[in-house]
Design an enzyme around this catalytic site. Sequence first.
Site, PDB file in Angstrom:
ATOM      1  N   GLY A  54      -7.906  -1.446 -10.240  1.00 19.31           N
ATOM      2  CA  GLY A  54      -7.854  -1.371  -8.784  1.00 19.31           C
ATOM      3  C   GLY A  54      -7.452  -2.690  -8.178  1.00 19.31           C
ATOM      4  O   GLY A  54      -7.316  -3.708  -8.853  1.00 19.31           O
TER       5      GLY A  54
ATOM      6  N   GLY B 255      -8.760  -4.726  -4.957  1.00 17.45           N
ATOM      7  CA  GLY B 255      -9.688  -4.813  -3.834  1.00 17.45           C
ATOM      8  C   GLY B 255      -9.151  -5.746  -2.777  1.00 17.45           C
ATOM      9  O   GLY B 255      -8.085  -6.338  -2.932  1.00 17.45           O
ATOM     10  N   GLY B 256      -9.909  -5.875  -1.709  1.00 20.26           N
ATOM     11  CA  GLY B 256      -9.494  -6.748  -0.625  1.00 20.26           C
ATOM     12  C   GLY B 256      -9.395  -8.200  -1.061  1.00 20.26           C
ATOM     13  O   GLY B 256      -8.718  -9.003  -0.427  1.00 20.26           O
ATOM     14  N   PHE B 257     -10.062  -8.545  -2.145  1.00 19.76           N
ATOM     15  CA  PHE B 257     -10.117  -9.953  -2.520  1.00 19.76           C
ATOM     16  C   PHE B 257      -9.368 -10.249  -3.803  1.00 19.76           C
ATOM     17  O   PHE B 257      -9.448 -11.344  -4.335  1.00 19.76           O
ATOM     18  CB  PHE B 257     -11.576 -10.386  -2.649  1.00 19.76           C
ATOM     19  N   GLY B 258      -8.652  -9.255  -4.315  1.00 17.91           N
ATOM     20  CA  GLY B 258      -7.896  -9.473  -5.538  1.00 17.91           C
ATOM     21  C   GLY B 258      -8.007  -8.278  -6.464  1.00 17.91           C
ATOM     22  O   GLY B 258      -8.760  -7.341  -6.199  1.00 17.91           O
TER      23      GLY B 258
ATOM     24  N   VAL C 182      -8.787  -5.851  -9.792  1.00 14.39           N
ATOM     25  CA  VAL C 182      -9.970  -5.615 -10.617  1.00 14.39           C
ATOM     26  C   VAL C 182      -9.527  -5.069 -11.968  1.00 14.39           C
ATOM     27  O   VAL C 182      -8.682  -4.178 -12.035  1.00 14.39           O
ATOM     28  CB  VAL C 182     -10.919  -4.592  -9.946  1.00 14.39           C
TER      29      VAL C 182
ATOM     30  N   ASP D 130     -17.728  -3.609   5.146  1.00 16.49           N
ATOM     31  CA  ASP D 130     -16.611  -2.776   4.696  1.00 16.49           C
ATOM     32  C   ASP D 130     -17.156  -1.575   3.910  1.00 16.49           C
ATOM     33  O   ASP D 130     -16.739  -1.317   2.784  1.00 16.49           O
ATOM     34  CB  ASP D 130     -15.632  -3.606   3.868  1.00 16.49           C
TER      35      ASP D 130
END
Length: 814
Positions: A509, A511-514, A516, A627
């Site tokens: 995946g 995510g909003g921060f990088g 996965v 979120d």
Amino acid sequence: MKCILSLMSILVSMLFVPSLIVFIAADTSSTSQFVSLSYGKNITSPSGTFEIGFFHLGNPNRSYLAIRYKCCPDQTFVWVANDGKPVNDSSAMLRLNTSSGSLVLTYNNLNWSTSSPNVANIYNPVAELLDTGNLVIRERQKPKPEVEEEEYIWQSFDHPSNTMLARMKIGWDLKRNLNRSLVAWKSDEDPTPGDITWGIVLHPYPEMIMMKGTHKYHRLGPWNGLRFSGMPEMRPNPVFNYTFVSTKDEIYYMWTLQANLITKVVLNQSNEERPRYVWSEVDKIWNFYSTMPGEHCDHYAFCGANSFCSSTASPMCECLKGYKPKSLEKWKSMVWTEGCVLKHQLSCMNDGFAPVDDLKVPDTKNTSVDETIDLDECKKKCLNDCSCMAYTNSDISGSGSGCVMWFGELIDIKLYEASGSGQRLYIRLHPSELDSIRHKKSKTILIISVAATIGVILAIYFIYRRKIYEKSKEENNYENYVDDLDLPLLDLSIIIAATKNFSDENKIGEGGFGPVYRGKLASGLEIAVKRLSKSSNQGMSEFVNEVKLIAKVQHRNLVKLFGCCIQKQEKMLVYEYMTNGSLDYFIFDSTKGKLLDWPKRFRIICGIARGLMYLHQDSRLRIVHRDVKASNVLLDDTLNPKISDFGMAKTFRGEDIEGSTERIVGTFGYMAPEYAFDGQFSVKSDVFSFGVLLMEIICGKKSRFYRGKQVHNLVDQVWTLWKNDMALQMVDPNMEDSVVACEVLRCIHIGLFCVQQYAEDRPTMTSVVLMLGSEMELDEPKNPGIFKKKESNEANSSSRSSMNAMSITSLTAR
Ligand SMILES: *[C@@H]1O[C@H](CO)[C@@H](O)[C@H](O)[C@H]1NC(C)=O
Ligand SMILES: *[C@@H]1O[C@H](CO)[C@@H](O)[C@H](O)[C@H]1NC(C)=O
């Protein structure tokens, strides 16, 4: 409207309603007894609960002589004959040989038969299927016993398959040297034995163990007078009555039902678990009740020797007092299997013991038990034997009695979070370890008195030092900060090996921060690695501080942080891997959605609510998630929901914390109006997002969804229909069959509370949890806060919406 919501109360209520199953009143002598059974004919137990016959288990080309529950359409088989080999022959026949007293199955010119008893004369035997699901052979004229304590010529309960039923004894008949244990089937369609078994192992202090091949896989532990040491949930209750018998003739575990209930315990090869199911007469499904092993710490020797495992601690494994990791380096990189070793060679007679509470006691292979002595004598006895490493009461009922001593390594100890769940163990320690306990106390007193006099001087000194230190610190020299990081710090090379060098195939995946990645450590532990984007402008010290805080936030509905990795500009977080992926993958998919029926969805809603309540109320941090959305809820292998990315918003976007901001973190469609509008966030904006998510789970639609070319707002639709008493129209057709209308309506009602326009009208997560679990009266919800995006070409995808593109609308009741 009365509507019982919590699953447990559904279960319990089922028990006290006069049985919903209509039992057939039958003439016992004719229907359930037989001397022969031919292909295509079934025999039913007296009240119709079970039947025996030739059945296929899914593949019509393979038939088996099997016993099954008659009630329940799927997965009802509880026993198969012939070691699970198919009997593909319509001339197959089961006959009772009346001279030998054994049942003989003939098929394809082959034979299978039950063992013959060592009795000289058997007079007029008969086979009978009892209401317990036990197939027995007995002499016909003997009066039928009230309770099944009779010595049967043969009984299927002595030869269990993969299923444990009420009144079935699992364990040993020592007189006959008979070991009754469950054996998993290779698969649901192939009942030949797999390699998972579950039964009692005759250690000096006998215990219940699940084996995988010849290896121990999971220990329920020994019976401690009240329950199995590794099963704290086993408490007196109105449904199940647990029995453990240990005499010179037999050692077994059994449960009986105190209420009218259809339930089974099945050993499952494919997920290597031993779940219990309860049949729901209302929903016509087997409801999952509980399972073992339930978490990492339930896996045998997960932390190696002389250590203990705590699923809510971070790291999960810790050495026992007086012990240190065998290899510190491996221990720090989460390879715990080598375990711990003594810090000091023991001194034998000068040693002492320290009590440790709330434990599942270690593997009892090397133990000795003396039921006649008390704890004081036990201590003396253990002290006098230099290889005795620990002792405790063998029976903890009442004020405790008996003595069990452990020799050699202490393996597979689990620490329970809730006090009273585990038991106390006294661990042998070198005198210096005991001294350090005593010294600590006097040291504390000394420090307090000294601090009182020179506290001010120290404070000034530290402030001065800190200023110098802050000036001199170098942003990326992380070693300064991680010294006391209570979390495994993994080497980059370990992560690279685990994720196959961040291969695309392992990417699960973004995510909003990088991105996965999924990975597997050398120890076999599966992990998810979140690789934070390098563009994050957060400093290393802040990163470490935040990670330390997140590591302390532990709850069964939050994804667990295992460790982190900081190296060469890289910042990575290592989480537990969640087998079933994220919730959006299920609820927004017409095929996958079918896997989540209403009871499952309800459990998921309650789990998310509890996780959020913990973040808001109970954790030391009071985290606002910011979120909350379907893709941030992950499901484990039992479909237990866990919230991910908590703390991330707070920690990794430091610049967004203060009040209004241009960049809004969060996902369009889930945002509370005050947040979207003013950038103001609070626990109540999470409550809003939860309300939206709750409706998505019930309706199987995204918060903004298309019908034809038009974009619709889910909350808007639900609110409109609710006002007209038609909210049930919105329920996901995928779970139509399992819907309990009053429960669903109550959930929608609670959801509408959460999405009310004004934050002060919305409930806290604590009230949400209360409302979900009770029948209390609910007020009418006020108008929801709904905002519409002017350009409607984008449905619910991006983070960071800019304020200008939105306008706020409040709907009034029509
Ligand atoms: C029944 O059992 C007896 C004793 O084991 C055996 O001699 C006999 O052949 C069996 N009869 C049949 C029909 O199998
Ligand atoms: C065993 O577990 C698998 C996977 O969870 C499931 O599909 C299957 O139905 C289970 N089998 C039984 C007999 O419960």
